[in-house]
Design a protein around this motif. Structure first.
Motif, short mmCIF file in Angstrom:
data_model
loop_
_atom_site.label_atom_id
_atom_site.label_comp_id
_atom_site.label_asym_id
_atom_site.label_seq_id
_atom_site.Cartn_x
_atom_site.Cartn_y
_atom_site.Cartn_z
N PRO A 7 -69.17 -47.58 26.71
CA PRO A 7 -69.63 -48.13 27.98
C PRO A 7 -69.57 -49.66 28.12
CG PRO A 7 -71.34 -47.06 26.86
CD PRO A 7 -70.09 -46.91 26.01
N GLY A 8 -69.69 -50.51 27.13
CA GLY A 8 -70.02 -51.92 27.37
C GLY A 8 -68.89 -52.49 27.17
N LEU A 9 -67.87 -52.03 27.38
CA LEU A 9 -66.34 -52.69 27.34
C LEU A 9 -66.24 -53.52 28.36
CD1 LEU A 9 -63.88 -53.31 25.55
CD2 LEU A 9 -62.76 -51.31 26.86
N ARG A 10 -66.39 -53.05 29.71
CA ARG A 10 -66.19 -53.79 31.10
C ARG A 10 -66.89 -54.81 31.03
NH1 ARG A 10 -63.43 -50.60 34.72
NH2 ARG A 10 -64.38 -48.62 33.74
N GLU A 11 -68.48 -54.68 30.65
CA GLU A 11 -69.38 -55.94 30.76
C GLU A 11 -68.85 -56.87 29.58
OE1 GLU A 11 -70.03 -52.61 30.48
OE2 GLU A 11 -71.06 -52.31 32.44
N ARG A 12 -68.38 -56.55 28.67
CA ARG A 12 -68.01 -57.50 27.55
C ARG A 12 -66.85 -58.33 28.24
NH1 ARG A 12 -64.01 -56.73 22.26
NH2 ARG A 12 -64.48 -58.85 21.60
N ALA A 13 -65.80 -57.54 28.66
CA ALA A 13 -64.44 -58.37 29.40
C ALA A 13 -65.07 -59.21 30.67
CB ALA A 13 -63.74 -57.34 30.10
N ALA A 14 -66.02 -58.79 31.26
CA ALA A 14 -66.50 -59.65 32.42
C ALA A 14 -67.27 -60.92 31.99
CB ALA A 14 -67.60 -58.88 33.26
N GLY A 123 -55.15 -45.76 29.03
CA GLY A 123 -53.87 -45.45 29.76
C GLY A 123 -52.63 -45.93 29.46
N SER A 124 -52.67 -47.33 29.03
CA SER A 124 -51.61 -47.90 28.71
C SER A 124 -51.84 -49.11 27.92
CB SER A 124 -51.07 -48.81 29.94
OG SER A 124 -51.94 -49.94 30.10
N ALA A 125 -51.21 -49.63 26.90
CA ALA A 125 -51.13 -50.43 26.04
C ALA A 125 -51.87 -51.76 26.60
CB ALA A 125 -49.92 -51.03 25.03
N LEU A 126 -51.72 -52.29 27.83
CA LEU A 126 -52.14 -53.22 28.34
C LEU A 126 -53.57 -53.17 28.68
CD1 LEU A 126 -49.78 -55.28 30.85
CD2 LEU A 126 -50.99 -56.09 28.89
N LEU A 127 -53.99 -51.79 28.88
CA LEU A 127 -55.45 -51.50 29.69
C LEU A 127 -56.17 -50.87 28.40
CD1 LEU A 127 -54.59 -49.85 33.03
CD2 LEU A 127 -55.70 -52.16 32.64
N ASP A 128 -55.62 -50.24 27.46
CA ASP A 128 -56.36 -49.63 26.23
C ASP A 128 -57.44 -50.88 25.89
OD1 ASP A 128 -55.31 -47.41 26.78
OD2 ASP A 128 -53.98 -47.52 24.91
N ASP A 129 -58.95 -50.58 25.82
CA ASP A 129 -60.06 -51.18 25.27
C ASP A 129 -59.97 -52.70 25.96
OD1 ASP A 129 -60.16 -49.63 23.06
OD2 ASP A 129 -58.29 -50.53 21.92
N GLY A 130 -59.47 -52.71 27.32
CA GLY A 130 -59.54 -53.76 27.90
C GLY A 130 -58.69 -54.91 27.44
N PHE A 131 -57.65 -54.80 26.78
CA PHE A 131 -56.86 -55.79 26.12
C PHE A 131 -56.27 -56.78 27.23
CE2 PHE A 131 -52.95 -57.56 25.27
CZ PHE A 131 -53.10 -58.30 23.51
N ALA A 132 -55.67 -56.70 28.30
CA ALA A 132 -55.14 -57.58 29.28
C ALA A 132 -56.34 -58.55 29.72
CB ALA A 132 -54.64 -56.78 30.21
N PHE A 133 -57.66 -57.97 29.98
CA PHE A 133 -58.80 -59.02 30.14
C PHE A 133 -59.06 -59.71 29.03
CE2 PHE A 133 -58.59 -55.40 33.17
CZ PHE A 133 -58.89 -55.86 34.34
N GLY A 134 -59.14 -59.09 27.77
CA GLY A 134 -59.44 -59.99 26.62
C GLY A 134 -58.37 -61.10 26.42
N MET A 135 -57.35 -60.81 26.54
CA MET A 135 -55.99 -61.63 26.32
C MET A 135 -56.17 -62.59 27.25
SD MET A 135 -51.92 -61.02 26.95
CE MET A 135 -52.16 -60.94 28.65
N ILE A 136 -56.52 -62.57 28.59
CA ILE A 136 -56.64 -63.67 29.49
C ILE A 136 -58.08 -64.41 29.20
CG2 ILE A 136 -57.18 -64.18 31.94
CD1 ILE A 136 -54.16 -63.73 31.17
N ALA A 137 -59.08 -63.94 28.72
CA ALA A 137 -60.07 -64.53 28.40
C ALA A 137 -59.82 -65.47 27.07
CB ALA A 137 -61.43 -63.59 27.90
#
Length: 437
Positions: A7-14, A123-137
């Motif tokens: 549950p903390g994944l979204r907060e970590r990305a933000a 649901g996709s390789a880009l979204l799993d584990d918040g990867f796309a947001f982590g990549m941009i950070a």
């Protein structure tokens, strides 16, 4: 891993996105518009290009690829394509001005936070584990490091400040550590925000080797200079010898002598001129300089495999950990990261960050050149685009490991791989040496 199970994944990305943007502001707000639009070196982009490029990549990947939205300003996309325009040509482009670039990046970020709140991180390789947001950070933090390099190249009054490192310190230490031979696991298949060149995890085997306990210091490097290291071709690779002769190189970048005779070595650091501190890791040296020093010292640069084994292998358990100290995220007790300071800490600092064998400062302080070319791991798969890693593979680029004081923890881990041309000196690069048993 799913959003529900973490549950903390979204907060970590933000939090990662917010920290990156705060650092971007700290690097761009203190300088004038003239400094933002000027090119301080042909090796670097104008700061205003980096500022808008950060927003543009965020828009293309998160609002475009993830959300499927049209570009806010499609006409500017080619201007901020890093592969379409070399750095030396970017000042000639019709770039967004400082105020426009800030507004654009802020507009994109507002929409991205809305997207993050309601997008399933699965649901996709880009979204799993918040990867796309982590990549941009990570992308923004990497450009923040690039902008910090531009600040170091910039002439003029100092505009950046930071406290001095006050890390726990221990000296003298043993000069080198024996790393036992045998297999270990290199790379990762589980680190959620790892980039394609770090993957997949795979077995490697090494012979036993000795590695320096700490990075090579300024004082040690001064001994190489004093012994005629820059005047003796036998220490240099042929291309390195040509480089230093053609450009009159006789010391690390930003060093100069002052006073009669040999005088004292001084350095320029973010607009301040100061004596070179002997007990800090040497900084702003090329791969050729690191390689020449190692030969002069009767040693060699460690291979990338050796470096990672020294940094991640725990002989007691046989595991490869995320960091030298274990699996916990880095703190200020472990390493000099995140631009908390504007210099490396003294060699021997951060005992809490040591590896199980006692090797110090493998993470943070200075990027460390290795002997290895930048090549893919067995089973490599380009993701999410070839231009991040694949187009750079080959003998033209050498691998650096470990990060520097300019690297944020989100873009630094035991498996993280950096690479650059062996002539590069403006980067925050140092090294340590190794030898066979």
């Amino acid at each position: 891993m799913t959003t529900e199970s973490h549950p903390g994944l979204r907060e970590r990305a933000a939090a990662a996105l917010t920290a990156a943007r705060a650092r971007t502001a700290a690097l761009t707000d203190p300088v004038t518009d003239q400094d933002l639009t000027a090119q301080h070196s042909p090796l670097m982009s104008p700061l205003v290009w980096d500022l808008a490029h950060i927003g543009n990549q965020e828009e293309l990947w998160l609002l475009g690829r993830v959300a499927g939205r049209e570009s806010l300003h499609p006409e500017i996309n080619p201007l901020y394509d890093a592969f379409e325009h070399p750095r030396s040509e970017r000042p000639k482009l019709p770039l967004l001005g400082p105020a426009e670039a800030r507004r654009y990046a802020a507009e994109v970020r507002g929409r991205v936070f809305d997207l993050l709140e309601r997008t399933p991180l699965e649901g996709s390789a880009l979204l799993d584990d918040g990867f796309a947001f982590g990549m941009i950070a990570q992308h923004e933090q990497q450009h923040d490091e690039t902008m910090l390099i531009t600040h170091q190249l910039r002439r003029g009054e100092p505009v950046l400040t930071a406290p001095e490192p006050e890390a726990p310190y221990e000296a003298p230490l043993v000069a080198e550590v024996l790393v036992p031979g045998g297999p270990f696991t290199m790379g990762t298949s589980t680190e959620p925000w790892s980039l394609d060149n770090e993957r997949p995890a795979h077995p490697r085997d090494t012979a036993p080797f000795w590695i320096d306990t700490v990075p090579v210091t300024n004082a040690a490097y001064e001994a190489f200079i004093a012994d005629g290291g820059y005047r003796e071709p036998r220490w240099w690779a042929a291309a390195g010898w040509r480089q230093i002769r053609e450009h009159g190189i006789e010391a690390p970048l930003f060093w100069h002598r002052e006073g009669p005779g040999d005088g004292q070595w001084l350095r320029r650091r973010f607009g301040v001129t100061e004596p070179v501190p002997g007990d800090e890791p040497v900084l702003h040296v090329s791969w050729y300089e690191a390689d020449a020093y190692a030969r002069w010292a009767g040693r060699r640069l460690p291979t990338e495999t050796e470096w990672e084994k020294a940094a991640r292998h725990d002989p007691a358990t046989g595991r490869s950990t995320r960091y030298p100290w274990g699996d916990a995220d880095p703190t200020s007790a472990h390493a000099n990261l995140g631009q908390r300071h504007l210099r490396p800490a003294r060699a021997g600092s951060y005992p809490a960050g040591a590896s199980p064998l006692g090797v110090r400062q493998l993470i943070g302080d200075v990027w460390e050149w290795t002997a290895s070319d930048f090549l893919p791991y067995p089973g490599f798969r380009a993701f999410p685009y070839r231009e991040y890693s694949e187009v750079f593979f080959g003998p033209e680029h050498k691998v650096l490991r470990g990060g520097s004081f300019a690297v944020d923890p989100v873009a630094c881990r035991g498996t993280f791989r950096n690479w650059d041309l062996p002539v590069r000196r403006q980067i925050f690069s140092g090294f340590r040496t190794a030898r066979d048993v």
